[in-house]
Design an enzyme around this catalytic site. Structure first.
Site, short mmCIF file in Angstrom:
data_model
loop_
_atom_site.label_atom_id
_atom_site.label_comp_id
_atom_site.label_asym_id
_atom_site.label_seq_id
_atom_site.Cartn_x
_atom_site.Cartn_y
_atom_site.Cartn_z
N HIS A 50 -56.45 -70.92 26.74
CA HIS A 50 -57.80 -71.79 27.42
C HIS A 50 -57.70 -72.95 26.83
CE1 HIS A 50 -59.64 -68.67 29.65
NE2 HIS A 50 -59.22 -67.72 28.95
N HIS B 297 -63.43 -64.25 27.82
CA HIS B 297 -63.52 -63.98 26.22
C HIS B 297 -64.57 -64.54 25.67
CE1 HIS B 297 -59.46 -61.99 26.60
NE2 HIS B 297 -59.41 -61.46 25.22
#
Length: 522
Positions: free
Chosen positions: A190, A139
């Site tokens: 993350h 991302h």
């Protein structure tokens, strides 16, 4: 130098030496060096998540995460080709294909897990993202690469936009990229290491495309058959050398899909370069003044229908045609099978209702996508391991803590009521919230289902240090992980062909169809 006793796994605990057995030393060594960083930052990420979380932010970051996926870009990239900006469309394809491929390459190379849950809670509208490894963040790579490229175009002397429009678009770009990157941390998907490396990769890819993209485009549109053939061989070769992961991770599927898209864009652009006379090479005729808004909308509808028609027809056809061919090649020893993919000799047919980790969604998925977009507050908050990588890291950290407690090497805080292996109580001291988060790591009851945002994270005590307890640990954790579906060797070539064909439809088929049915410039 041999391993110390504390580092040696008990006999029978396969999870503890899983990565040392699956990976060569040159891949295993950096993985082991980076694991402590991921574990170190996890309690701090959990502390920040608890401090700043609100229902509104949950919805915002879960929703904006969809804008950083390659699925989002792939749905809207064809519009650039059909609406007068094919050069920018090719540039974005090169950026996204490079970002998805190389981030997936690193993910499968190092096999690093996401930060542990618990203590983090994972907030998402898509469950498939959690099945991948964590390092680096795709991302972040996608968002930063697109943002760097877009900001470069906006600040270019060739830009024809007004100063006010440029300023607004620059502000939107900054808000977009910050929302995506910060959202990966906020949503517990993350860690800082994942996002920092992803951002660096994205910035490098965006800068390369901005500075050298025009040179490559000139080469692409004017090269010979030999030149385009060598480029196609290079792309297919990169797919072939993509690392084999230690777990059944879908990163390779995304890499194959985008390698196919890049292959299709480059070959189709080269082949189509001189079709339209009176226009720059590689362009598709479009003039809003001549076409008008209604016809433009119809172009988009017809074009998207062509893409889905291609995918709907070609995918099942290839899944029927390829297995006999693969069996013949397998007998001749010409196939190089990939781990986690069933070879053609082991099955007779491929099911037609395969649930894929697809870049382009199915027609049947659109109702769910529209519902999600209309109701952004619908998000899943998951606690516990969701993938094989999560499970292995949970077990590894759990065993690490048990061994440290056994050896006395760790002066860790002790939760009230915690006891030693021999049954005597451990001396306690005042714990901080960070201590509690660290104590949750590797201890939480694994739950992959959606949970209430405000629910407490339940923990379980560390089992005793014997091998039987460790095997019960493995069984408990892996019983909560949804097993990946069977994957077939023909799917790799199928995906490559289908996704290479999508740009062919976008660049060659759809524009000619527009011209034939009265949606062109005439």
């Amino acid at each position: 130098m041999g391993k110390s006793k504390i580092d040696q796994p008990d006999a029978g605990l396969k999870s503890l030496n899983h990565y040392s057995r699956q990976l060569p030393l040159w891949r295993y060594w950096p993985r082991q060096k980076l694991i402590p960083l991921i574990r170190y930052e996890t309690p701090y990420l959990a502390w920040v998540q608890e401090k700043v979380r609100t229902p509104a932010l949950d919805s915002y970051f879960a929703f904006t995460a969809n804008l950083g996926t390659h699925t989002f870009f792939m749905v809207f990239l064809p519009f650039l080709f059909w609406c007068g900006s094919p050069s920018i469309g090719r540039g974005l394809v090169h950026i996204l294909a490079s970002g998805v491929f190389w981030s997936g390459f690193l993910k499968d190379l190092l096999c690093l897990p996401r930060p542990l849950s618990p203590p983090l809670q994972r907030i998402t509208m898509s469950g498939s993202a959690a099945l991948e490894y964590g390092f680096p963040s795709t991302h972040s790579t996608n968002a930063v690469s697109v943002a760097v490229y877009a900001l470069g175009l906006l600040s270019s002397p060739d830009s024809t936009l007004s100063a006010q429009v440029t300023l607004v678009l620059q502000a939107v770009t900054y808000i977009y990229v910050v929302s995506i990157v910060v959202g990966r941390l906020y949503c517990g998907m993350h860690g800082m290491l994942d996002c920092i490396v992803g951002c660096v990769m994205g910035a490098a890819i965006g800068l390369v495309q901005f500075h050298y993209g025009p040179v490559f485009e000139d080469y692409l549109l004017s090269t010979s058959l030999m030149g385009i053939s060598l480029l196609a061989i290079l792309i297919i070769g990169l797919v072939r050398i993509h690392p084999e992961p230690a777990d059944d991770c879908p990163c390779f599927d995304d890499s194959v899909a985008f390698a196919g898209v890049m292959l299709g864009v480059d070959v189709s652009s080269w082949h189509f370069a001189d079709v339209w006379t009176g226009y720059p090479p590689g362009s598709i005729p479009y003039d809003l003044d001549k076409v008008g808004w209604i016809k433009t909308g119809l172009r988009l509808v017809v074009g998207v229908a062509c893409i889905f028609a291609w995918r709907t027809v070609m995918k099942p056809a290839l899944l029927r045609i390829l297995p006999p061919i693969f069996r013949t090649l397998e007998k001749l020893g010409l196939l190089l099978p990939r781990r986690f993919f069933t070879t053609a000799s082991e099955y007779t047919t491929v099911p037609t209702n395969l649930k894929d980790h697809d870049v382009i969604p199915n027609f049947s998925d659109f109702s769910n996508i529209i519902t999600t977009m209309r109701h952004p507050r619908r998000r899943a908050v998951s606690i516990g391991p969701q993938s094989e990588a999560d499970a292995y890291e949970t077990l590894a950290y759990r065993e690490k803590r048990r061994r440290e407690s056994q050896s006395g090497n760790r002066a860790s805080p002790v939760i009230e009521g915690q006891v030693q292996v021999n049954g005597s109580p451990l001396p306690s001291r005042k714990t901080t919230r960070l201590d509690e988060y660290e104590d949750m790591m590797g201890r939480g009851s694994p739950r992959s289902t959606a949970v209430d945002v405000n629910s407490d994270i339940q923990t379980i005590p560390f089992p005793s240090l014997d091998a039987d307890a460790g095997r019960r640990d493995e069984k408990e954790v892996f019983s909560q992980i949804k097993k990946p579906r069977v994957r077939y060797d023909v799917e790799v070539v199928t995906k490559l062909v289908v996704y290479a064909g999508i740009p062919w439809v976008v660049i060659e088929v759809a524009p000619l169809l527009f011209d034939r049915i009265g949606l062109g410039n005439r």
